[in-house]
Scaffold this motif. Structure first.
Motif, PDB file in Angstrom:
ATOM      1  N   VAL A  48       2.111  12.301 -20.906  1.00 48.51           N
ATOM      2  CA  VAL A  48       2.139  11.493 -22.121  1.00 48.51           C
ATOM      3  C   VAL A  48       2.041  12.432 -23.320  1.00 48.51           C
ATOM      4  N   SER A  49       3.067  12.445 -24.136  1.00 50.60           N
ATOM      5  CA  SER A  49       3.087  13.305 -25.330  1.00 50.60           C
ATOM      6  C   SER A  49       2.754  14.754 -24.983  1.00 50.60           C
ATOM      7  N   GLY A  50       3.286  15.223 -23.865  1.00 50.71           N
ATOM      8  CA  GLY A  50       3.082  16.615 -23.478  1.00 50.71           C
ATOM      9  C   GLY A  50       1.747  16.901 -22.817  1.00 50.71           C
ATOM     10  N   GLN A  51       0.907  15.884 -22.662  1.00 47.18           N
ATOM     11  CA  GLN A  51      -0.376  16.050 -21.988  1.00 47.18           C
ATOM     12  C   GLN A  51      -0.387  15.247 -20.682  1.00 47.18           C
ATOM     13  N   GLN A  52      -1.426  15.459 -19.886  1.00 42.82           N
ATOM     14  CA  GLN A  52      -1.484  14.832 -18.568  1.00 42.82           C
ATOM     15  C   GLN A  52      -2.635  13.825 -18.487  1.00 42.82           C
ATOM     16  N   VAL A  53      -2.304  12.611 -18.083  1.00 37.75           N
ATOM     17  CA  VAL A  53      -3.294  11.549 -17.901  1.00 37.75           C
ATOM     18  C   VAL A  53      -3.351  11.189 -16.420  1.00 37.75           C
ATOM     19  N   GLY A  54      -4.545  11.242 -15.853  1.00 32.04           N
ATOM     20  CA  GLY A  54      -4.745  10.870 -14.462  1.00 32.04           C
ATOM     21  C   GLY A  54      -5.218   9.429 -14.354  1.00 32.04           C
ATOM     22  N   ILE A  55      -4.942   8.803 -13.224  1.00 34.68           N
ATOM     23  CA  ILE A  55      -5.390   7.427 -12.970  1.00 34.68           C
ATOM     24  C   ILE A  55      -5.906   7.341 -11.540  1.00 34.68           C
ATOM     25  N   VAL A  56      -7.151   6.896 -11.382  1.00 35.72           N
ATOM     26  CA  VAL A  56      -7.688   6.508 -10.076  1.00 35.72           C
ATOM     27  C   VAL A  56      -8.451   5.208 -10.289  1.00 35.72           C
ATOM     28  N   HIS A  57      -8.806   4.552  -9.201  1.00 37.76           N
ATOM     29  CA  HIS A  57      -9.488   3.267  -9.358  1.00 37.76           C
ATOM     30  C   HIS A  57     -10.925   3.416  -9.846  1.00 37.76           C
ATOM     31  N   ALA A  58     -11.695   4.289  -9.191  1.00 41.77           N
ATOM     32  CA  ALA A  58     -13.139   4.277  -9.431  1.00 41.77           C
ATOM     33  C   ALA A  58     -13.714   5.581  -9.967  1.00 41.77           C
ATOM     34  N   GLU A  59     -13.551   6.676  -9.245  1.00 40.43           N
ATOM     35  CA  GLU A  59     -14.228   7.924  -9.609  1.00 40.43           C
ATOM     36  C   GLU A  59     -13.336   9.129  -9.325  1.00 40.43           C
ATOM     37  N   PRO A  60     -12.979   9.887 -10.355  1.00 43.64           N
ATOM     38  CA  PRO A  60     -12.183  11.095 -10.120  1.00 43.64           C
ATOM     39  C   PRO A  60     -13.070  12.228  -9.616  1.00 43.64           C
ATOM     40  N   PRO A  61     -12.492  13.195  -8.906  1.00 41.40           N
ATOM     41  CA  PRO A  61     -13.270  14.373  -8.527  1.00 41.40           C
ATOM     42  C   PRO A  61     -13.572  15.218  -9.760  1.00 41.40           C
ATOM     43  N   ALA A  62     -14.515  16.145  -9.651  1.00 40.52           N
ATOM     44  CA  ALA A  62     -14.902  16.999 -10.778  1.00 40.52           C
ATOM     45  C   ALA A  62     -13.728  17.859 -11.251  1.00 40.52           C
ATOM     46  N   ASP A  63     -12.881  18.240 -10.304  1.00 42.51           N
ATOM     47  CA  ASP A  63     -11.677  19.025 -10.602  1.00 42.51           C
ATOM     48  C   ASP A  63     -10.479  18.198 -10.133  1.00 42.51           C
ATOM     49  N   TRP A  64      -9.587  17.867 -11.049  1.00 40.42           N
ATOM     50  CA  TRP A  64      -8.463  16.984 -10.733  1.00 40.42           C
ATOM     51  C   TRP A  64      -7.593  17.509  -9.598  1.00 40.42           C
ATOM     52  N   SER A  65      -7.514  18.826  -9.442  1.00 38.34           N
ATOM     53  CA  SER A  65      -6.672  19.401  -8.380  1.00 38.34           C
ATOM     54  C   SER A  65      -7.172  19.013  -6.986  1.00 38.34           C
ATOM     55  N   GLN A  66      -8.438  18.588  -6.901  1.00 40.37           N
ATOM     56  CA  GLN A  66      -8.999  18.190  -5.607  1.00 40.37           C
ATOM     57  C   GLN A  66      -8.400  16.879  -5.091  1.00 40.37           C
ATOM     58  N   VAL A  67      -7.765  16.124  -5.972  1.00 44.31           N
ATOM     59  CA  VAL A  67      -7.172  14.847  -5.551  1.00 44.31           C
ATOM     60  C   VAL A  67      -6.185  15.053  -4.412  1.00 44.31           C
ATOM     61  N   LEU A  89       0.814  -1.215   0.000  1.00 47.13           N
ATOM     62  CA  LEU A  89       0.000   0.000   0.000  1.00 47.13           C
ATOM     63  C   LEU A  89       0.852   1.272   0.000  1.00 47.13           C
ATOM     64  N   LYS A  90       2.096   1.162   0.458  1.00 50.05           N
ATOM     65  CA  LYS A  90       3.016   2.302   0.408  1.00 50.05           C
ATOM     66  C   LYS A  90       3.363   2.661  -1.042  1.00 50.05           C
ATOM     67  N   TYR A  91       3.199   1.678  -1.941  1.00 49.26           N
ATOM     68  CA  TYR A  91       3.499   1.879  -3.356  1.00 49.26           C
ATOM     69  C   TYR A  91       2.224   2.056  -4.184  1.00 49.26           C
ATOM     70  N   LEU A  92       1.078   2.130  -3.496  1.00 51.05           N
ATOM     71  CA  LEU A  92      -0.210   2.248  -4.194  1.00 51.05           C
ATOM     72  C   LEU A  92      -0.947   3.483  -3.685  1.00 51.05           C
ATOM     73  N   PRO A  93      -0.626   4.654  -4.234  1.00 52.19           N
ATOM     74  CA  PRO A  93      -1.325   5.871  -3.826  1.00 52.19           C
ATOM     75  C   PRO A  93      -2.771   5.858  -4.341  1.00 52.19           C
ATOM     76  N   TYR A  94      -3.540   6.840  -3.955  1.00 53.65           N
ATOM     77  CA  TYR A  94      -4.926   6.932  -4.429  1.00 53.65           C
ATOM     78  C   TYR A  94      -4.992   7.334  -5.907  1.00 53.65           C
ATOM     79  N   ALA A  95      -3.985   8.044  -6.374  1.00 53.48           N
ATOM     80  CA  ALA A  95      -4.007   8.535  -7.754  1.00 53.48           C
ATOM     81  C   ALA A  95      -2.593   8.664  -8.307  1.00 53.48           C
ATOM     82  N   ARG A  96      -2.521   8.604  -9.614  1.00 55.76           N
ATOM     83  CA  ARG A  96      -1.266   8.881 -10.321  1.00 55.76           C
ATOM     84  C   ARG A  96      -1.561   9.844 -11.465  1.00 55.76           C
ATOM     85  N   GLN A  97      -0.546  10.584 -11.853  1.00 53.33           N
ATOM     86  CA  GLN A  97      -0.658  11.500 -12.985  1.00 53.33           C
ATOM     87  C   GLN A  97       0.577  11.325 -13.854  1.00 53.33           C
ATOM     88  N   VAL A  98       0.361  11.075 -15.131  1.00 52.92           N
ATOM     89  CA  VAL A  98       1.458  10.734 -16.040  1.00 52.92           C
ATOM     90  C   VAL A  98       1.485  11.699 -17.219  1.00 52.92           C
TER      91      VAL A  98
END
Length: 219
Positions: free
Chosen positions: A129-148, A118-127
């Motif tokens: 990719v080709s100069g853009q940003q892709v977010g990853i969460v398990h189930a449901e992202p907040p309406a505004d990504w900055s809220q993560v 679990l120390k290696y499994l945060p709630y979210a990741r942001q990657v």
């Protein structure tokens, strides 16, 4: 531990994102072989639920420690740690939801490995990719990504358990991010709702584990 981990662009190889693995270790290896995954250069991001419902859950949990693997925590990791820490009704709930694989393992060892994983499994990741940003969460992202980054307990629970968007077929884009990839809800095929991409195709039921090149998310 930070709720989100951010990753710069992979300058040496490719980035892939895989759906809920659920103990299907061999399916994962097959999917990686199909894309000629190079552990020395490529990175594999996972939307969570490494464990439960599949016999190789222990092997899949250990993926969290691989230098090429980057997962987020899913509701099944949280069910498991709750059960192993509290026992009782929490353990019953875990067993009903696919935790029976652990009965054949050393439970003390499973708890120790899960705590560490679990120390290696945060709630979210942001990657990037080709100069853009892709977010990853398990189930449901907040309406505004900055809220993560400032999520309270309710926000954390939504990221791990939420299904409001998929139930209401909400196509409102998540602001502050180019795209978000999630799992949690089994669908016949990967599906877009706004800029949120659902990729859980029910590997433990269907034998179909979705693994995509991160560039496809932005295509």
């Amino acid at each position: 531990m930070s709720l989100i981990q951010k990753h710069g662009q992979n300058m040496d190889g490719r980035d892939f994102i895989v759906g809920d693995i659920h103990g299907q270790y061999d399916l994962l290896l097959e999917a990686m072989a199909r894309v000629d995954f190079d552990k020395a250069k490529d990175r594999l991001f996972c939307v969570g639920d490494l464990i439960d419902r599949g016999a190789d859950s222990f092997k899949c949990l250990s993926l969290a420690f691989e230098p090429w693997f980057f997962g987020v925590r899913g509701n099944h990791e949280m069910l498991a740690i709750d059960a192993l820490e509290r026992g009782g009704s929490a353990e019953d709930l875990w067993m009903i939801n696919g935790g029976t694989w652990a009965i054949t393992e050393n439970m003390i060892e499973v708890r120790q490995i899960l705590r560490e994983a679990l120390k290696y499994l945060p709630y979210a990741r942001q990657v990037e990719v080709s100069g853009q940003q892709v977010g990853i969460v398990h189930a449901e992202p907040p309406a505004d990504w900055s809220q993560v980054e400032m999520a309270d307990d309710v926000g954390k629970e939504e990221m791990v358990w939420g299904r409001t968007r998929i139930k209401t077929r909400d196509t409102t884009p998540v602001s502050g991010i180019d795209a978000v990839v999630v799992g949690h809800t089994i669908l016949e095929q990967p599906t877009w709702l706004g800029n949120v991409f659902y990729i859980d195709t029910g590997a433990f039921q269907t034998g179909r584990l979705t693994l995509i090149n991160a560039r496809e998310v932005l295509a």
